[in-house]
Write a protein that holds these residues in place. Structure first.
Motif, mmCIF file in Angstrom:
data_model
loop_
_atom_site.group_PDB
_atom_site.id
_atom_site.type_symbol
_atom_site.label_atom_id
_atom_site.label_comp_id
_atom_site.label_asym_id
_atom_site.label_seq_id
_atom_site.Cartn_x
_atom_site.Cartn_y
_atom_site.Cartn_z
ATOM 1 N N VAL A 18 1.304 -1.268 0.156
ATOM 2 C CA VAL A 18 -0.215 -0.382 -0.028
ATOM 3 C C VAL A 18 0.701 1.469 -0.716
ATOM 4 O O VAL A 18 0.392 2.479 -0.888
ATOM 5 C CB VAL A 18 -0.465 -0.166 1.702
ATOM 6 C CG1 VAL A 18 -1.696 0.809 0.946
ATOM 7 C CG2 VAL A 18 -1.599 -0.967 0.988
ATOM 8 N N PHE A 19 2.164 1.401 0.776
ATOM 9 C CA PHE A 19 2.671 2.516 0.534
ATOM 10 C C PHE A 19 3.771 2.459 -0.608
ATOM 11 O O PHE A 19 3.737 3.517 -0.795
ATOM 12 C CB PHE A 19 3.733 2.338 2.034
ATOM 13 C CG PHE A 19 3.200 2.624 3.400
ATOM 14 C CD1 PHE A 19 3.344 3.840 3.439
ATOM 15 C CD2 PHE A 19 2.496 2.037 4.403
ATOM 16 C CE1 PHE A 19 2.387 4.775 4.396
ATOM 17 C CE2 PHE A 19 2.647 2.423 5.571
ATOM 18 C CZ PHE A 19 2.647 3.408 5.706
ATOM 19 N N GLY A 20 4.223 1.328 -1.370
ATOM 20 C CA GLY A 20 4.724 1.711 -2.238
ATOM 21 C C GLY A 20 3.411 2.070 -3.427
ATOM 22 O O GLY A 20 4.408 2.586 -4.281
ATOM 23 N N LEU A 21 2.638 1.936 -3.717
ATOM 24 C CA LEU A 21 1.760 1.854 -4.104
ATOM 25 C C LEU A 21 1.555 3.582 -4.302
ATOM 26 O O LEU A 21 1.304 4.440 -5.206
ATOM 27 C CB LEU A 21 0.208 1.556 -4.545
ATOM 28 C CG LEU A 21 0.253 0.227 -5.009
ATOM 29 C CD1 LEU A 21 -1.675 -0.526 -4.224
ATOM 30 C CD2 LEU A 21 0.533 0.208 -6.445
ATOM 31 N N VAL A 22 0.859 4.389 -2.696
ATOM 32 C CA VAL A 22 0.818 5.614 -2.420
ATOM 33 C C VAL A 22 2.127 6.518 -2.385
ATOM 34 O O VAL A 22 1.903 7.704 -3.656
ATOM 35 C CB VAL A 22 0.138 5.900 -1.011
ATOM 36 C CG1 VAL A 22 0.905 7.056 -0.918
ATOM 37 C CG2 VAL A 22 -0.809 5.090 -1.163
ATOM 38 N N GLY A 68 1.917 6.480 -6.731
ATOM 39 C CA GLY A 68 1.186 7.727 -7.564
ATOM 40 C C GLY A 68 1.588 9.086 -7.463
ATOM 41 O O GLY A 68 0.839 10.040 -8.115
ATOM 42 N N MET A 69 2.174 9.395 -5.552
ATOM 43 C CA MET A 69 2.746 10.977 -6.340
ATOM 44 C C MET A 69 3.591 10.948 -6.767
ATOM 45 O O MET A 69 3.894 12.255 -7.567
ATOM 46 C CB MET A 69 3.009 10.659 -4.462
ATOM 47 C CG MET A 69 2.112 10.592 -3.158
ATOM 48 S SD MET A 69 2.542 10.818 -1.642
ATOM 49 C CE MET A 69 3.560 11.637 -1.545
ATOM 50 N N SER A 70 4.136 9.648 -7.072
ATOM 51 C CA SER A 70 6.038 10.395 -7.936
ATOM 52 C C SER A 70 5.172 10.227 -9.592
ATOM 53 O O SER A 70 5.656 11.548 -10.376
ATOM 54 C CB SER A 70 6.731 9.582 -8.393
ATOM 55 O OG SER A 70 6.622 8.372 -8.265
ATOM 56 N N LEU A 71 4.387 9.941 -9.806
ATOM 57 C CA LEU A 71 3.254 9.839 -11.371
ATOM 58 C C LEU A 71 2.737 11.075 -11.797
ATOM 59 O O LEU A 71 2.948 12.121 -12.684
ATOM 60 C CB LEU A 71 2.655 9.142 -11.154
ATOM 61 C CG LEU A 71 3.365 7.231 -11.871
ATOM 62 C CD1 LEU A 71 2.317 6.328 -11.945
ATOM 63 C CD2 LEU A 71 4.504 7.432 -13.374
#
Length: 71
Positions: free
Chosen positions: A11-15, A18-21
Motif C-alpha cells: 500500500v505504501f509503495g502504491l501511494v 502515485g505521488m511520484s507519477l
C-alpha cells in the motif's frame, strides 16, 4: 504477521508511486498544505545578508518590469 507487513508495504509503495507519477506528469513544485514560507510574508528562506546570483537576476527582471509598467 508477514501478510500484514507485505500488504502494508504494498500500500505504501502504491501511494509513493502515485505521488511520484502525479509529480512527473504535472511538473509542479512540491509544497506544503499551508502554502510554504511565502504565506508567512518572508521573501527568502535563509538569513544570508547577500542574495544569490539567481535571486539578484530575478530581482533585476522584476524591477525592470515595474519600471516599464510605470512608464
Amino acid at each position: 504477521m508477514v501478510t500484514v507487513f507485505l500488504a502494508t508495504f504494498a500500500v505504501f509503495g502504491l501511494v509513493i508511486l502515485g505521488m511520484s507519477l502525479g509529480y512527473m506528469l504535472r511538473r509542479k513544485t512540491l509544497q506544503g498544505s499551508c502554502g510554504g514560507i511565502g504565506s508567512l510574508g518572508l521573501e527568502k528562506v535563509c538569513d544570508c545578508p547577500e542574495p544569490c546570483d539567481a535571486r539578484k537576476a530575478r530581482m533585476a527582471r522584476e524591477e525592470k518590469l515595474n519600471q516599464k509598467r510605470i512608464l
